[in-house]
Write a protein that holds these residues in place. Structure first.
Motif, mmCIF file in Angstrom:
data_model
loop_
_atom_site.group_PDB
_atom_site.id
_atom_site.type_symbol
_atom_site.label_atom_id
_atom_site.label_comp_id
_atom_site.label_asym_id
_atom_site.label_seq_id
_atom_site.Cartn_x
_atom_site.Cartn_y
_atom_site.Cartn_z
ATOM 1 N N PHE A 1 -9.026 -2.096 -1.799
ATOM 2 C CA PHE A 1 -9.236 -1.306 -2.911
ATOM 3 C C PHE A 1 -8.485 -2.150 -4.239
ATOM 4 O O PHE A 1 -7.468 -2.640 -4.167
ATOM 5 C CB PHE A 1 -8.611 -0.043 -2.721
ATOM 6 C CG PHE A 1 -8.894 1.022 -3.934
ATOM 7 C CD1 PHE A 1 -10.176 1.508 -4.058
ATOM 8 C CD2 PHE A 1 -7.906 1.328 -4.977
ATOM 9 C CE1 PHE A 1 -10.484 2.406 -5.173
ATOM 10 C CE2 PHE A 1 -8.299 1.914 -5.935
ATOM 11 C CZ PHE A 1 -9.589 2.598 -6.103
ATOM 12 N N ARG B 1 -5.846 -0.439 0.267
ATOM 13 C CA ARG B 1 -6.819 -0.324 1.415
ATOM 14 C C ARG B 1 -7.820 0.891 0.925
ATOM 15 O O ARG B 1 -7.427 1.862 0.217
ATOM 16 C CB ARG B 1 -6.231 -0.037 2.806
ATOM 17 C CG ARG B 1 -5.057 -0.940 3.281
ATOM 18 C CD ARG B 1 -5.229 -0.377 4.678
ATOM 19 N NE ARG B 1 -4.735 0.921 5.117
ATOM 20 C CZ ARG B 1 -3.254 1.126 5.060
ATOM 21 N NH1 ARG B 1 -2.460 0.220 4.939
ATOM 22 N NH2 ARG B 1 -3.005 2.561 5.268
ATOM 23 N N GLY B 2 -8.930 0.983 1.200
ATOM 24 C CA GLY B 2 -10.159 1.587 1.023
ATOM 25 C C GLY B 2 -10.483 2.137 2.345
ATOM 26 O O GLY B 2 -10.226 1.664 3.617
ATOM 27 N N ARG B 3 -11.531 3.030 2.723
ATOM 28 C CA ARG B 3 -12.224 3.559 3.869
ATOM 29 C C ARG B 3 -13.091 2.249 4.491
ATOM 30 O O ARG B 3 -13.292 1.188 3.858
ATOM 31 C CB ARG B 3 -13.254 4.584 3.758
ATOM 32 C CG ARG B 3 -12.564 5.911 3.416
ATOM 33 C CD ARG B 3 -13.433 6.846 2.941
ATOM 34 N NE ARG B 3 -13.885 7.657 4.418
ATOM 35 C CZ ARG B 3 -15.056 7.921 4.754
ATOM 36 N NH1 ARG B 3 -15.954 7.346 4.108
ATOM 37 N NH2 ARG B 3 -15.420 8.488 5.893
ATOM 38 N N LYS C 1 -17.739 4.236 -10.061
ATOM 39 C CA LYS C 1 -16.773 4.672 -9.283
ATOM 40 C C LYS C 1 -15.375 4.576 -9.913
ATOM 41 O O LYS C 1 -15.058 3.443 -10.321
ATOM 42 C CB LYS C 1 -16.735 3.833 -7.884
ATOM 43 C CG LYS C 1 -15.399 4.292 -7.033
ATOM 44 C CD LYS C 1 -15.589 3.741 -5.479
ATOM 45 C CE LYS C 1 -14.289 4.162 -4.856
ATOM 46 N NZ LYS C 1 -14.443 3.557 -3.480
ATOM 47 N N SER D 1 0.773 -1.239 -0.078
ATOM 48 C CA SER D 1 -0.147 -0.187 -0.054
ATOM 49 C C SER D 1 1.025 1.383 -0.035
ATOM 50 O O SER D 1 1.936 1.367 0.947
ATOM 51 C CB SER D 1 -0.965 0.008 1.309
ATOM 52 O OG SER D 1 -1.447 1.206 1.387
ATOM 53 N N THR D 2 0.748 2.183 -0.774
ATOM 54 C CA THR D 2 1.519 3.509 -1.012
ATOM 55 C C THR D 2 1.087 4.113 0.471
ATOM 56 O O THR D 2 1.942 5.020 0.889
ATOM 57 C CB THR D 2 1.236 4.138 -2.177
ATOM 58 O OG1 THR D 2 -0.361 4.353 -2.377
ATOM 59 C CG2 THR D 2 1.559 3.499 -3.340
ATOM 60 N N ASN D 3 0.222 4.029 0.772
ATOM 61 C CA ASN D 3 -0.013 4.701 2.236
ATOM 62 C C ASN D 3 0.997 4.550 3.258
ATOM 63 O O ASN D 3 1.473 5.315 3.893
ATOM 64 C CB ASN D 3 -1.480 4.727 2.687
ATOM 65 C CG ASN D 3 -2.492 5.627 2.198
ATOM 66 O OD1 ASN D 3 -2.316 6.120 1.113
ATOM 67 N ND2 ASN D 3 -3.550 5.992 3.100
ATOM 68 N N GLN E 1 -0.665 -2.460 -6.464
ATOM 69 C CA GLN E 1 -0.835 -2.579 -5.072
ATOM 70 C C GLN E 1 -1.186 -4.193 -4.906
ATOM 71 O O GLN E 1 -2.103 -4.589 -5.482
ATOM 72 C CB GLN E 1 -1.383 -1.645 -4.311
ATOM 73 C CG GLN E 1 -1.139 -0.095 -4.423
ATOM 74 C CD GLN E 1 -1.893 0.727 -3.382
ATOM 75 O OE1 GLN E 1 -1.644 1.225 -2.536
ATOM 76 N NE2 GLN E 1 -3.217 0.682 -3.632
HETATM 77 C C1 BTN Z 1 -11.839 4.039 -1.096
HETATM 78 O O1 BTN Z 1 -12.509 3.871 -2.255
HETATM 79 O O2 BTN Z 1 -12.407 3.664 0.053
HETATM 80 C C2 BTN Z 1 -10.537 4.595 -0.910
HETATM 81 C C3 BTN Z 1 -9.594 3.897 -1.790
HETATM 82 C C4 BTN Z 1 -8.134 4.412 -1.605
HETATM 83 C C5 BTN Z 1 -7.278 3.854 -2.495
HETATM 84 C C6 BTN Z 1 -5.921 4.226 -2.698
HETATM 85 S S1 BTN Z 1 -4.787 3.504 -3.647
HETATM 86 C C7 BTN Z 1 -3.577 4.546 -3.043
HETATM 87 C C8 BTN Z 1 -3.462 4.486 -1.427
HETATM 88 N N1 BTN Z 1 -3.331 3.277 -1.042
HETATM 89 C C9 BTN Z 1 -3.939 2.489 -0.223
HETATM 90 O O3 BTN Z 1 -3.730 1.597 0.033
HETATM 91 N N2 BTN Z 1 -5.247 2.886 -0.389
HETATM 92 C C10 BTN Z 1 -5.142 4.265 -1.175
#
Ligand code: BTN
Length: 268
Positions: free
Chosen positions: A63, A56-58, A124, A28-30, A52
């Motif tokens: 994701f 991850r998403g919210r 989306k 994950s880039t986060n 990735q």
């Molecule tokens: C969502 O749709 O709930 C949010 C999605 C966010 C995805 C991005 S991709 C780059 C960054 N790294 C992740 O793991 N999540 C965000």
């Protein structure tokens, strides 16, 4: 091809310096950008990839991050505004910058499904995940991470059921020949930091409101497990969603417990 020096070359930030990492594949880039920022918080940190393995998403959702032409990136920076009630503004600012830049590349309007989903032609096409970096001793907010995934082109045949139901792409199966993702990223970051410089003035919120899906429409939503119905009336100055309830009161929504079924937005 994603290229760190190409991104830096295209990027013209007024006040910020930037550290860039481009990765072939990453969980994950986060997470990467968090490490980069902890190492050097004076500069903006940017991590970007086209794949990735644990995006991850919210709300703990995954994701889908293995699209043929998908861009997944995160950036971290020192926020101007650290009051807790104003943190949602960063997601709002990122969504605003994103729709503005994306609209330069496509022929139809790009919309925002509150609070962090970007929709194009009923699907989306992008999601935003904002996180904070806090000082362990004091819990003070040191940094904001904004992570963005964008579905430029490809199909979702190997994605999970949820993604297949709602996800779409901006360009269909193939990106235009002249599309340059390095330039796109640079344009987005410039726009975001332009907004950030005057974030307290909140002018960008008008643009966010103008792109909000479902404005003045009835919406079904869930709060703490209870099904409710109301009419979307916009967002307040902190980014909370304003819903008019059947007894004509305004309910303010923010947080993980609120869930809209995405199918409600397909007809708008
Ligand atoms: C969502 O749709 O709930 C949010 C999605 C966010 C995805 C991005 S991709 C780059 C960054 N790294 C992740 O793991 N999540 C965000």
């Amino acid at each position: 091809m994603l290229n760190g020096s190409e991104i830096e070359k295209q990027l013209n930030l007024a006040d910020e310096k930037i550290n860039v990492q481009v990765l072939k594949s990453v969980s994950s880039t986060n997470d990467v950008v968090k490490e980069m920022f902890i190492e050097n918080s004076e500069k903006v940190s940017l991590a970007a990839t086209n794949k990735q393995t644990a995006g991850r998403g919210r709300g703990g959702k995954s994701f889908y991050s293995d699209l043929d032409k998908g861009l997944y990136f995160s950036f971290a920076f020192q926020p101007k505004e650290t009051a807790l009630e104003n943190l949602p503004l960063y997601t709002i600012a990122a969504a605003t910058a994103l729709v503005q830049i994306l609209e330069n590349y496509v022929n139809h309007p790009v919309s925002i499904k509150w609070v962090n989903d970007i929709f194009y032609q009923g699907r989306k096409v992008s999601g935003i995940l904002s996180e904070t970096i806090t000082e362990p001793a004091s819990n003070a907010i040191k940094g904001i991470i904004i992570g963005i995934g964008i579905n430029f082109a490809g199909d979702f045949a190997s994605a999970d059921h949820n993604a297949q139901e709602v996800a779409g792409t901006l360009f269909g199966k193939k990106v235009p020949d002249n599309f340059n993702q390095n330039l796109f990223l640079a344009e987005f970051l410039e726009r975001f930091f332009d907004i950030h410089e005057h974030i307290e003035e909140k002018n960008f919120m008008t643009i966010y409101r103008d792109h909000l899906l479902g404005m003045n429409k009835e919406v079904h939503y869930t709060v703490a497990g209870n099904q409710r119905v109301g009419i979307i009336r916009g967002i307040d100055e902190h980014g909370f969603l304003l819903i008019e309830t059947p007894d004509n009161k305004i309910e303010k929504l923010y947080g993980q417990e609120i869930h809209f079924g995405s199918s409600q937005f397909l007809d708008f």
